[in-house]
Design a protein around this motif. Structure first.
Motif, PDB file in Angstrom:
ATOM      1  N   PHE A 582       0.841  -1.188   0.000  1.00  0.00           N
ATOM      2  CA  PHE A 582       0.000   0.000   0.000  1.00  0.00           C
ATOM      3  C   PHE A 582       0.884   1.248   0.000  1.00  0.00           C
ATOM      4  O   PHE A 582       1.788   1.376   0.835  1.00  0.00           O
ATOM      5  CB  PHE A 582      -0.903  -0.018   1.231  1.00  0.00           C
ATOM      6  CG  PHE A 582      -1.952   1.059   1.223  1.00  0.00           C
ATOM      7  CD1 PHE A 582      -2.799   1.216   0.133  1.00  0.00           C
ATOM      8  CD2 PHE A 582      -2.092   1.916   2.307  1.00  0.00           C
ATOM      9  CE1 PHE A 582      -3.767   2.199   0.117  1.00  0.00           C
ATOM     10  CE2 PHE A 582      -3.053   2.904   2.305  1.00  0.00           C
ATOM     11  CZ  PHE A 582      -3.904   3.051   1.206  1.00  0.00           C
ATOM     12  N   PRO A 583       0.652   2.179  -0.916  1.00  0.00           N
ATOM     13  CA  PRO A 583       1.543   3.337  -1.055  1.00  0.00           C
ATOM     14  C   PRO A 583       1.698   4.162   0.214  1.00  0.00           C
ATOM     15  O   PRO A 583       2.753   4.769   0.436  1.00  0.00           O
ATOM     16  CB  PRO A 583       0.879   4.158  -2.172  1.00  0.00           C
ATOM     17  CG  PRO A 583       0.082   3.150  -2.948  1.00  0.00           C
ATOM     18  CD  PRO A 583      -0.400   2.156  -1.936  1.00  0.00           C
ATOM     19  N   ASN A 587       5.929   0.889   6.365  1.00  0.00           N
ATOM     20  CA  ASN A 587       6.553  -0.360   6.782  1.00  0.00           C
ATOM     21  C   ASN A 587       6.294  -1.450   5.736  1.00  0.00           C
ATOM     22  O   ASN A 587       5.252  -2.096   5.730  1.00  0.00           O
ATOM     23  CB  ASN A 587       6.003  -0.783   8.149  1.00  0.00           C
ATOM     24  CG  ASN A 587       6.645  -2.056   8.662  1.00  0.00           C
ATOM     25  OD1 ASN A 587       7.584  -2.572   8.065  1.00  0.00           O
ATOM     26  ND2 ASN A 587       6.135  -2.568   9.772  1.00  0.00           N
ATOM     27  N   LYS A 588       7.248  -1.665   4.851  1.00  0.00           N
ATOM     28  CA  LYS A 588       7.073  -2.657   3.792  1.00  0.00           C
ATOM     29  C   LYS A 588       6.982  -4.070   4.369  1.00  0.00           C
ATOM     30  O   LYS A 588       6.290  -4.940   3.816  1.00  0.00           O
ATOM     31  CB  LYS A 588       8.221  -2.566   2.792  1.00  0.00           C
ATOM     32  CG  LYS A 588       8.062  -3.562   1.639  1.00  0.00           C
ATOM     33  CD  LYS A 588       9.300  -3.594   0.761  1.00  0.00           C
ATOM     34  CE  LYS A 588       9.244  -4.770  -0.204  1.00  0.00           C
ATOM     35  NZ  LYS A 588      10.466  -4.908  -0.997  1.00  0.00           N
ATOM     36  N   GLU A 589       7.655  -4.333   5.477  1.00  0.00           N
ATOM     37  CA  GLU A 589       7.600  -5.672   6.082  1.00  0.00           C
ATOM     38  C   GLU A 589       6.172  -6.052   6.432  1.00  0.00           C
ATOM     39  O   GLU A 589       5.786  -7.218   6.313  1.00  0.00           O
ATOM     40  CB  GLU A 589       8.468  -5.719   7.347  1.00  0.00           C
ATOM     41  CG  GLU A 589       9.944  -5.697   7.086  1.00  0.00           C
ATOM     42  CD  GLU A 589      10.405  -6.895   6.265  1.00  0.00           C
ATOM     43  OE1 GLU A 589      10.139  -8.043   6.656  1.00  0.00           O
ATOM     44  OE2 GLU A 589      11.027  -6.674   5.211  1.00  0.00           O
ATOM     45  N   ARG A 590       5.407  -5.088   6.862  1.00  0.00           N
ATOM     46  CA  ARG A 590       3.997  -5.348   7.174  1.00  0.00           C
ATOM     47  C   ARG A 590       3.258  -5.801   5.918  1.00  0.00           C
ATOM     48  O   ARG A 590       2.454  -6.736   5.959  1.00  0.00           O
ATOM     49  CB  ARG A 590       3.356  -4.091   7.753  1.00  0.00           C
ATOM     50  CG  ARG A 590       1.842  -4.163   7.902  1.00  0.00           C
ATOM     51  CD  ARG A 590       1.302  -2.840   8.427  1.00  0.00           C
ATOM     52  NE  ARG A 590      -0.147  -2.782   8.309  1.00  0.00           N
ATOM     53  CZ  ARG A 590      -1.007  -3.297   9.188  1.00  0.00           C
ATOM     54  NH1 ARG A 590      -0.547  -3.938  10.236  1.00  0.00           N
ATOM     55  NH2 ARG A 590      -2.308  -3.200   8.999  1.00  0.00           N
ATOM     56  N   GLU A 591       3.541  -5.144   4.791  1.00  0.00           N
ATOM     57  CA  GLU A 591       2.862  -5.485   3.541  1.00  0.00           C
ATOM     58  C   GLU A 591       3.258  -6.877   3.048  1.00  0.00           C
ATOM     59  O   GLU A 591       2.432  -7.619   2.521  1.00  0.00           O
ATOM     60  CB  GLU A 591       3.184  -4.435   2.473  1.00  0.00           C
ATOM     61  CG  GLU A 591       2.781  -3.022   2.850  1.00  0.00           C
ATOM     62  CD  GLU A 591       1.285  -2.903   3.088  1.00  0.00           C
ATOM     63  OE1 GLU A 591       0.508  -3.008   2.122  1.00  0.00           O
ATOM     64  OE2 GLU A 591       0.889  -2.702   4.256  1.00  0.00           O
ATOM     65  N   GLU A 613      -0.683  -2.136 -11.202  1.00  0.00           N
ATOM     66  CA  GLU A 613       0.682  -2.641 -11.119  1.00  0.00           C
ATOM     67  C   GLU A 613       1.322  -2.224  -9.810  1.00  0.00           C
ATOM     68  O   GLU A 613       1.105  -1.107  -9.316  1.00  0.00           O
ATOM     69  CB  GLU A 613       1.516  -2.120 -12.299  1.00  0.00           C
ATOM     70  CG  GLU A 613       2.920  -2.708 -12.357  1.00  0.00           C
ATOM     71  CD  GLU A 613       3.703  -2.263 -13.581  1.00  0.00           C
ATOM     72  OE1 GLU A 613       4.855  -1.823 -13.425  1.00  0.00           O
ATOM     73  OE2 GLU A 613       3.133  -2.345 -14.691  1.00  0.00           O
ATOM     74  N   SER A 614       2.108  -3.110  -9.237  1.00  0.00           N
ATOM     75  CA  SER A 614       2.878  -2.814  -8.029  1.00  0.00           C
ATOM     76  C   SER A 614       4.088  -3.741  -8.007  1.00  0.00           C
ATOM     77  O   SER A 614       4.225  -4.643  -8.856  1.00  0.00           O
ATOM     78  CB  SER A 614       2.031  -3.046  -6.773  1.00  0.00           C
ATOM     79  OG  SER A 614       1.854  -4.426  -6.520  1.00  0.00           O
ATOM     80  N   GLU A 615       4.941  -3.550  -7.050  1.00  0.00           N
ATOM     81  CA  GLU A 615       6.124  -4.412  -6.906  1.00  0.00           C
ATOM     82  C   GLU A 615       5.703  -5.881  -6.758  1.00  0.00           C
ATOM     83  O   GLU A 615       6.305  -6.778  -7.335  1.00  0.00           O
ATOM     84  CB  GLU A 615       6.919  -3.964  -5.673  1.00  0.00           C
ATOM     85  CG  GLU A 615       8.113  -4.857  -5.349  1.00  0.00           C
ATOM     86  CD  GLU A 615       8.781  -4.467  -4.041  1.00  0.00           C
ATOM     87  OE1 GLU A 615       9.586  -5.265  -3.537  1.00  0.00           O
ATOM     88  OE2 GLU A 615       8.476  -3.369  -3.514  1.00  0.00           O
TER      89      GLU A 615
END
Length: 630
Positions: A582-583, A587-591, A613-615
């Motif tokens: 989510f942009p 905290n990318k670890e949460r995603e 599109e996303s990573e």
């Protein structure tokens, strides 16, 4: 080495019982299951042994000495107790016999455990027997005390036959002696299959049941035979962990789908039956999981009887005097309803409680699910309210499913040392092989180095070692729009419902956010399902809908990924995946954990779809291309 349940002997066991336990564990093979003091519908034989080439054997254990015995007959014995008083007790051989025949009568209800032809018609298809173990008497003592007049020597084991330190001990003779303790005996045409042993456990120990349904009832002589299909039970390792009664604090760490919540619910029900005066608390983080656990505990509790006739609602977690014995709460509900405080008031409440200025409840056992999401001060509060005499704290967790960053030390936070008191579950029972493979490859590709699996002793994230279930590969696809995406999802739901007989209540739609960047995600989801006439329940609409969640209601469940933790469904549809990561979430670890959680909710069918599109979607597209090439 035999499988023993529990894994280790409790402190209350006698020296003779402990000796026999160790001998059986060491000298029987791994195909054998040895139960110590199992609770079988209120009966408590000392030992029950189940073996593929043996059948079922009940043993009563007595630490009698020569001076213990006063007067003996086949039914009753007069013995001298520890206080020197003469008391009358049931003959141990009669006691073992009664247990064995009660167990046999119970198992004869299952059509697949009974012989329906030949000279043993209406009998179990495997032998059952019984015997008595005199841990402090020798063969010579039996003859000297005239025990042989009231006890069949074929049905007894003496000290030299169970003590490996004695010169006369023989592993071969021990197994032979056990195999001959059958007054109702016949040769097995073929060894008991794992499914046969699973059926035996299903009937004797309702707390291990996961699934199973009566498909047919047939009158046969004096019995009503049941045909049972779709049997699912805890495995022996899970059962052993759940039944480690009186073992104080424990930490169970396991991969997604390893049965952590099932073990927790079963352990709570077992503790409640074992200690009817205990106050037991179950805590978790999210509301929907608390409702799921409550439902599971009530099922375990009501299965304390036979549980196969669907009569009545069981005891609903209440003790005999009407007092609620097991309380299930999500953490903040517990603060509000039971402690009458907010999270911000925890330090002050603890200070006042320790000073004797505030009353807080005391619990004899506390069980915490999804422990990785508990803040240090939450664990500290719970452990302070734990009865210091019992120290019965169970924490289950999976660090790969962490969605709330917490820095903690269990020893510092709880005051309890979990070293040597933790267990790791590596087998995933929920998901199919293809689902586990995709989910784990994704997690490994995106987790930060400190959260990736390690091989050290203090392993943080556990690698799934294997899965026992096969199934179709996950469906990965990009669509032109969310509307097209949901039209596909709705069609697939109808196919599963009509052709695969998958219940609506066994389907789950997961989304990251209900509205973002001008897209009304929830509106599109609801419209698509309504258009196809598919019933649904929006679990995460508000707090009221979460509190009212009933896992067995007949409708497709719609939820955020966060609120799906701990739940599982036959078919899971993760939609609008371009919202992960989510942009607005730093905290990318949460995603990463959220998508891993989402994928591992699916027991059989997993669908991952997106229209942007996303990573993460780029990685999934590459995974799909790689799978096609292979």
């Amino acid at each position: 080495m035999a499988v023993t349940i529990p894994e280790t002997m409790p402190k209350k066991a006698t020296a003779g019982e402990t000796l026999l336990f160790r001998t059986l564990k060491r000298y029987l093979t791994e195909e054998y299951v040895v139960y110590y003091e199992p609770d079988i519908q209120g009966w408590r034989p000392d030992f029950v042994i189940i073996g593929p080439e043996l059948g079922l054997l009940v043993l009563e254990v007595k630490d009698y000495t020569r001076s213990t015995l006063v007067e003996l007959n086949p039914d009753q014995w007069t013995i001298r107790n520890g206080a020197g008083e003469e008391v009358t007790v049931v003959s141990p051989l009669k006691q073992a016999r009664d247990y064995a025949f009660r167990i046999a009568d119970k198992l004869k209800r299952d059509r697949d455990l009974v012989q329906t032809e030949g000279k043993h018609r209406s009998k179990l298809k495997f032998p059952f027997g019984y015997g008595v173990v005199f841990t402090r008497l020798t063969k010579a003592d039996l003859a000297r005390e005239e025990l042989l007049a009231v006890v069949d020597p074929k049905l007894t084991l003496t000290r030299e036959e169970i003590d490996p330190e004695r010169e006369a001990f023989s592993e071969i003779l021990l197994r032979q002696k056990l195999s001959r303790m059958f007054t109702v005996s016949f040769s097995l045409k073929e060894p008991l299959r794992p499914l046969d042993i699973q059926r035996i456990r299903f009937h004797l120990f309702p707390e291990v049941r996961i699934g199973g349904k009566v498909t047919k009832k047939v009158s046969y002589q004096d019995y009503v035979l049941l045909s049972l299909d779709d049997l699912e039970t805890m495995d022996l390792h899970q059962e052993s962990l759940a039944k480690q009664i009186g073992d104080k604090h424990r930490l169970i760490r396991g991969v997604a789908g390893s049965g952590k919540t099932l073990i927790l619910a079963s352990r709570a029900a077992i503790l409640a039956r074992e200690h009817p005066d205990w106050e037991i608390l179950i805590l978790c983080y999210n509301i929907s999981l608390s409702r799921f656990i409550h439902d599971m505990v009530e099922q375990k509790w009501s299965q304390s009887g036979d549980g196969l006739d669907d009569e009545g609602e069981g005891e609903r977690c209440y003790s005999a005097d009407g007092r609620k014995q097991i309380t299930v709460r999500h953490f903040h509900e517990w603060l509000h309803r039971d402690l009458k405080i907010t999270e911000e008031e925890i330090p002050q409440a603890v200070e006042e409680w320790e000073a004797g200025k505030r009353m807080l409840p005391r619990y004899d056992a506390i069980l915490i699910d999804e422990g990785q999401d508990f803040a240090p001060e939450w664990l500290g509060l719970a452990s302070r309210l734990l009865n210091p005499d019992t120290q019965s704290l169970l924490i289950v967790e999976d660090r790969a499913q962490t969605i709330y960053p917490r820095r903690r030390s269990l020893r510092k936070d709880t005051g309890l040392d979990f070293r040597g008191r933790s267990r790791v579950l590596t087998i995933n029972y929920r998901n199919t092989g293809p689902v586990v493979q995709l989910a784990w490859e994704f997690y490994q590709a995106h987790a930060s180095p400190e959260n990736k699996p390690s091989t050290g002793e203090d392993v943080e994230v556990i690698t799934p070692q294997s899965t026992l279930r096969s199934g179709p590969p996950p469906y990965l696809k990009r669509f032109a729009s969310l509307t097209d995406e949901m039209a596909y999802v709705a069609r697939q739901m109808k196919v599963l419902h009509r052709q695969r007989e998958t219940a609506w209540s066994d389907m789950l739609v997961l989304y990251r956010v209900k509205r973002y960047d001008g897209v009304d995600t929830m509106g599109v989801i609801q419209q698509a399902l309504s258009r196809e006439g598919i019933p649904f329940y929006w679990l995460t609409e508000n707090h009221r809908s979460k509190r009212a969640f009933a896992p067995r209601e007949n409708g497709v469940t719609i939820s955020t990924i966060d609120s799906s933790k701990g739940l599982d469904f036959e078919a899971v549809f993760v939609v609008n995946l371009e919202r992960l990561p989510f942009p607005m979430e730093e905290n990318k670890e949460r995603e990463v954990s959220l998508l891993y959680i989402a994928m591992t909710r699916a027991k059989k069918y997993l669908s991952l779809t997106w229209s942007g599109e996303s990573e993460f979607t780029r990685w999934l597209e590459q995974a799909e291309r790689t799978a096609v090439k292979q």
